[in-house]
Design a protein around this motif. Structure first.
Motif, mmCIF file in Angstrom:
data_model
loop_
_atom_site.group_PDB
_atom_site.id
_atom_site.type_symbol
_atom_site.label_atom_id
_atom_site.label_comp_id
_atom_site.label_asym_id
_atom_site.label_seq_id
_atom_site.Cartn_x
_atom_site.Cartn_y
_atom_site.Cartn_z
ATOM 1 N N ARG A 142 0.837 -1.209 0.000
ATOM 2 C CA ARG A 142 0.000 0.000 0.000
ATOM 3 C C ARG A 142 0.869 1.256 0.000
ATOM 4 N N TYR A 152 0.945 4.158 -2.891
ATOM 5 C CA TYR A 152 0.738 5.586 -2.659
ATOM 6 C C TYR A 152 1.930 6.404 -3.148
ATOM 7 N N VAL A 190 1.554 6.682 -6.831
ATOM 8 C CA VAL A 190 0.519 7.668 -7.181
ATOM 9 C C VAL A 190 1.056 9.087 -7.007
ATOM 10 N N ALA A 191 1.765 9.329 -5.887
ATOM 11 C CA ALA A 191 2.324 10.661 -5.639
ATOM 12 C C ALA A 191 3.323 11.039 -6.735
ATOM 13 N N ALA A 223 -5.973 11.731 3.086
ATOM 14 C CA ALA A 223 -5.306 10.442 2.886
ATOM 15 C C ALA A 223 -4.722 9.921 4.195
ATOM 16 N N GLN A 241 -6.220 6.469 5.461
ATOM 17 C CA GLN A 241 -5.354 5.299 5.281
ATOM 18 C C GLN A 241 -4.397 5.054 6.444
#
Length: 259
Positions: A11, A15, A18-19, A236, A240
C-alpha cells in the motif's frame, strides 16, 4: 503477521507511485503555462510552508475540523442506531431504505441554497450538508449487515427468553460491528469532501474550503494549489493511516483469520 506487513508495504509503494505520477503530470503541465496560471511544485511548496506556519491556517483548520467532527459524529451515531434498530424492526428497515434511496440521489451540496435561506449564513448549513453526506453510507452499511445476521442465532436467543433489546445488544451488535467500522471509514470520506465543497459555496468567511475560494478570487494560484495539497494529504492520512489503523486494531481478530 508477515502477510500483514507485506500488505502495508504494498500500500505504501502504491501511494508513493501515485504521488510520483501526480507530481510528474503536475510539473510537466506547469511547463506549458505561465507560473502565475499554473505554478510548479517548488513554488507551491514554498507557499505551503508559509501557509502551514500562519495563525490564519491554524484557525481555519480548527474551525473546519469542528464542523466536521460535530456533523460526522452525529451521522455515525444516528446511522448506527437506526441501522441496528432496523434489524429488529422490519418496517423501519423498509422505510429507511426508501428514504435513503430517495435522498441520496440528490447530492448533499445542492441543499446549500435552501439551507442558507432558512438557517442563514454560518456553520448550520455546512453541518447539515456534511451530516447528510456521511449518514447515507453509515446507515446503509449497518442495515445491510443487520439483514445478514444468522436467523438461527436470533431464534435461539428468543427461545432462551431474550427480549428485543437483549437480542439487539447480544446478537446484532457483535455481528454488525465490522460493518459499523467499515461504514464509519466510508462515511468519513464523504464527510470530508462535503465539508470542503460546502465551505466553498455556503458563504462562510473561514475554513479550508473557503481558503481555496478566496485564493482563487484574488488569482493566487499558489495558494489554491497549496490548500488542495493540504486537503488531499490530510484526508489520505486520516483515511489510510488513522482510520485504517483503528479499524485493524478494533477488528484484530478478523484480520488474524485472513493472515
Amino acid at each position: 503477521m508477515a502477510a500483514g506487513k507485506g500488505i502495508i508495504t504494498k500500500r505504501i509503494l502504491a501511494y508513493l507511485a501515485v504521488a510520483a505520477t501526480i507530481a510528474g503530470v503536475w510539473q510537466g503541465a506547469a511547463g506549458l503555462f505561465p507560473s502565475f496560471l499554473l505554478p510548479g511544485i517548488p513554488q507551491v511548496f514554498a507557499r505551503l510552508g508559509t501557509i502551514l506556519s500562519s495563525r490564519e491556517f491554524a484557525e481555519a483548520l480548527g474551525i473546519s475540523l469542528a464542523r466536521l467532527g460535530s456533523a460526522y459524529l452525529t451521522a455515525a451515531l444516528s446511522g448506527t442506531l437506526l441501522g441496528l434498530a432496523s434489524g429488529i424492526l422490519p418496517w423501519l428497515r423498509t422505510y429507511l431504505r426508501a428514504l435513503v434511496s430517495v435522498l441520496q440521489s440528490v447530492p448533499p451540496i445542492t441543499w446549500v441554497p435552501l439551507l442558507v435561506i432558512t438557517m442563514g449564513f454560518g456553520d448550520g448549513p455546512i453541518i447539515v450538508v456534511v451530516t447528510l453526506a456521511s449518514f447515507y453510507p453509515m446507515v446503509q452499511s449497518v442495515m445491510s449487515a443487520a439483514e445478514q445476521v444468522e436467523p438461527l442465532h436470533i431464534r435461539v436467543a428468543r427461545a432462551l427468553g431474550a427480549g428485543k433489546l437483549r437480542v439487539l445488544t447480544s446478537i446484532y451488535l457483535p455481528e454488525v460491528f465490522p460493518s459499523i467500522i467499515t461504514g464509519a471509514q466510508i462515511s468519513f470520506g464523504n464527510a470530508w469532501r462535503a465539508l470542503v465543497a460546502a465551505e466553498m459555496v455556503a458563504g462562510v468567511g473561514i475554513g479550508l474550503g473557503w481558503s481555496i475560494t478566496f485564493a482563487g478570487e484574488i488569482a493566487d494560484m499558489s495558494g489554491v494549489l497549496a490548500h488542495i495539497v493540504v486537503i488531499g494529504v490530510f484526508a489520505a492520512l486520516m483515511d489510510q493511516v488513522v482510520l485504517e489503523l483503528l479499524k485493524r486494531r478494533l477488528l484484530l481478530w478478523r484480520y488474524a483469520q485472513h493472515e
